[in-house]
Structure formats: C-alpha cells, structure tokens
Design an enzyme around this catalytic site. Sequence first.
Site, PDB file in Angstrom:
ATOM      1  N   ASP A 212       3.226   8.925  24.908  1.00 41.35           N
ATOM      2  CA  ASP A 212       4.326   8.431  24.078  1.00 41.35           C
ATOM      3  C   ASP A 212       5.356   7.820  25.019  1.00 41.35           C
ATOM      4  O   ASP A 212       4.998   7.380  26.112  1.00 41.35           O
ATOM      5  CB  ASP A 212       4.896   9.555  23.216  1.00 41.35           C
ATOM      6  CG  ASP A 212       5.516   9.050  21.908  1.00 41.35           C
ATOM      7  OD1 ASP A 212       6.311   8.093  21.978  1.00 41.35           O
ATOM      8  OD2 ASP A 212       5.213   9.601  20.839  1.00 41.35           O
TER       9      ASP A 212
ATOM     10  N   HIS B 260       4.582   4.622  26.042  1.00 39.41           N
ATOM     11  CA  HIS B 260       5.167   3.653  25.108  1.00 39.41           C
ATOM     12  C   HIS B 260       6.412   2.977  25.654  1.00 39.41           C
ATOM     13  O   HIS B 260       7.091   2.270  24.921  1.00 39.41           O
ATOM     14  CB  HIS B 260       5.460   4.339  23.765  1.00 39.41           C
ATOM     15  CG  HIS B 260       4.228   4.804  23.054  1.00 39.41           C
ATOM     16  ND1 HIS B 260       4.271   5.465  21.837  1.00 39.41           N
ATOM     17  CD2 HIS B 260       2.918   4.724  23.379  1.00 39.41           C
ATOM     18  CE1 HIS B 260       3.034   5.760  21.454  1.00 39.41           C
ATOM     19  NE2 HIS B 260       2.203   5.327  22.377  1.00 39.41           N
TER      20      HIS B 260
END
EC number: 3.2.1.15
Length: 402
Positions: A249, A277
């Site tokens: 993430d 991310h």
Amino acid sequence: MEYQSGKRVLSLSLGLIGLFSASAFASDSRTVSEPKVPSSCTVLKADSSTATSTIQKALNNCGQGKAVRLSTGSSSVFLSGPLSLPSGVSLLIDKGVTLRAVNNAKSFENAPSSCGVVDKNGKGCDAFITATSTTNSGIYGPGTIDGQGGVKLQDKKVSWWDLAADAKVKKLKQNTPRLIQINKSKNFTLYNVSLINSPNFHVVFSDGDGFTAWKTTIKTPSTARNTDGIDPMSSKNITIAHSSISTGDDNVAIKAYKGRSETRNISILHNEFGTGHGMSVGSETMGVYNVTVDDLVMTGTTNGLRIKSDKSAAGVVNGVRYSNVVMKNVAKPIVIDTVYEKKEGSNVPDWSDITFKDITSQTKGVVVLNGENAKKPIEVTMKNVKLTSDSTWQIKNVTVKK
C-alpha cells in the site's frame, strides 16, 4: 547529483552530509541527525519458548534512557505476542536476531473474538508493539521485526493477508494487527531496523510530536493489502531519512483527521521506495502543512508523488515541496486527486503552495491533476519536471505554473 540507471550516484560531499544530518532543506523543526543507540539495561537470549512475558517484564524494569537488548541464544528468534514500550525505554534487536509475532489471532484480541475476523469495525486487534504517551522511546536494530502476515494463523484457516483480501471482496474491514503503533508520544526513534511481513500498517505515529525513522527497512509483498509503510497521523515534526520502503500500500501516507491536531513539519529525505502505492498525502487531509520530500528514488510504485482525498475527508493542504525525485516504472508519476474514492461528504479541498522541482520519470506514465472538488483551481508549480515523450496528462480544475 547524478543519476545512473535509476539509481543514485551521490557525490562524496553530499554523501557525507547525508550521513550525519537529514538535510539543509528539512521541514521538521527539530535538528535531526543520525540516532545513537542507547546502552542496554539487560540482555535477553533467544530460545525456543514464547518470550512475551519475559520481554515485557524486562521492558517494565528497564531504566530511563536504556534499552532491552534481544540477542542470539540457542535460537535467533524471539516469538512474542503484543508488547508495550514504556516511556523512555527502548528495544534493541541484535544483528541476525528476529522478533517474530505469534501467528495466533486470539493473542491480539482487544475484545472476545474481535481479532482475525472480517466485519464493519476493523478495530478488533492490538498492535504487535504499542507505545502510548512515551518520551524518548525507540526501536533499534540492526535486527528484524516480523509480523508473519502471510503465515496461516494457528487458530484460523487463513493468514492475516487472506483476511485483508477477503474484506476487499466483501467490502468490509479486516481485523488484523498493525506492527508498530505509537500514540501521543514525543521523540520516538526507529533506527537501523528491518520491518517485514506486517499484517496491516507497519508503523503509525499518531497524535505525537517528534518522530525519526532513520536507516529503516520495510519490506512486505506488493500483494499484501493495507500494509502501509509509515503513516504520520495528526502529528508534527517527522523525519523519515535514509530508509528503504517496499509495501503493498502507500510507502508513506501523511494524514490529518477532523477534530484532531494538524499534521505539519514533515521531512522525507534521502530515501528509496520500491513496490507500493507511493509517497502520499491523504486520504485524510484535514490540515497538512509544511512537507518536504527531497532526494527520493522510486522504482515500481503504482503512484509516485500523490495528494489524495475526497469530500469525506478533505481539508487544507499547504506548503508541499517535492525536489530531486527520480522514478522508474511508476504508472502515475504525479497525482493530485480530490475525487480519490468518490466518497460523499461536505468537505471541500483547499490545496495550495504545491511545488515540484527537478522531478524525472524515466518511463511512460500518466500525470493526473484532478481538482474537481476543490474550493478553487489548484495551483501547482513545476520546475524542471522531465517526463518521457509518450507520457500523458489528465488535468481538471488545476493550473500548472512554471
């Protein structure tokens, strides 16, 4: 500074400066330099038994400014359930030693049958290591903390990461433990330690003042959902420096919540990000001020430099400066997005003073500048931003200044 094949080649002078201090361009109001490892109050030797009570007792009895040292014994692994760091006390993990979380959901419950399940709450687990209302506590390496996120739980038929994947399918929330949770604390240090396989977020610094992560390595597979690297939340005076972060993430996510303190004075300096991310601000942006991201290499992140929110959690973001960033195989090198998850609400993004300087993306990507929900057109300044000729731009309610 030169760049070669997507890797930094630092001059001798810059390398020496980076070794002893964070940066001349830091936003953190503290003077931050390479941390010093505290002396030990006691040394624990690893064996095959579960060491939760042994480690906790040693921490509770350790003197201020000292550290409990975990060392090799008949084993190199300490298996433990949740631990709490006292104020002024640190944990020191020797080279080659691993502090490993037990793979048992019941051990992390904060209410009966609350952990290791999927529901609408998502708050049923204690963190592996918690520090609350501490001053000058920390975790030091060069050893490793392993959350065992991908290992099947002894009391379940799934792993922590399986639960996260199941929650996504069911549009619910997984009850899985964070690796390190730091609440309402001052001057917390992570130094020269490796964090791997977290069941959930790796490090959260919440409602605090003064956090340093230096020479910290975070490595968890890109497929492990909701495994943010480091998340400063409603806090101030943060430095993340000389670290390597690869996750499933956000590599870093800077957040500010309604009704809590603003997040300000953040320095992200001399780091390398792998899978993840991106270098993110948001999605909670209820007051984020004075952020500097300088000297960052990103390879294989889905997003590069990103500010994200929507009507549910947007607010003021002011004074974000990105400089000396090189990206490779990053699908979206720059993202400004006020419609992140399209959630409804009454909050209006008010984002300003955002600067990109000396930014290079070496491979094809899409720049997304979407200010659809913004109070007024978002102004961003871009100086010496170099993208490949086949990269594309998507712009809505954003003005780009040079």
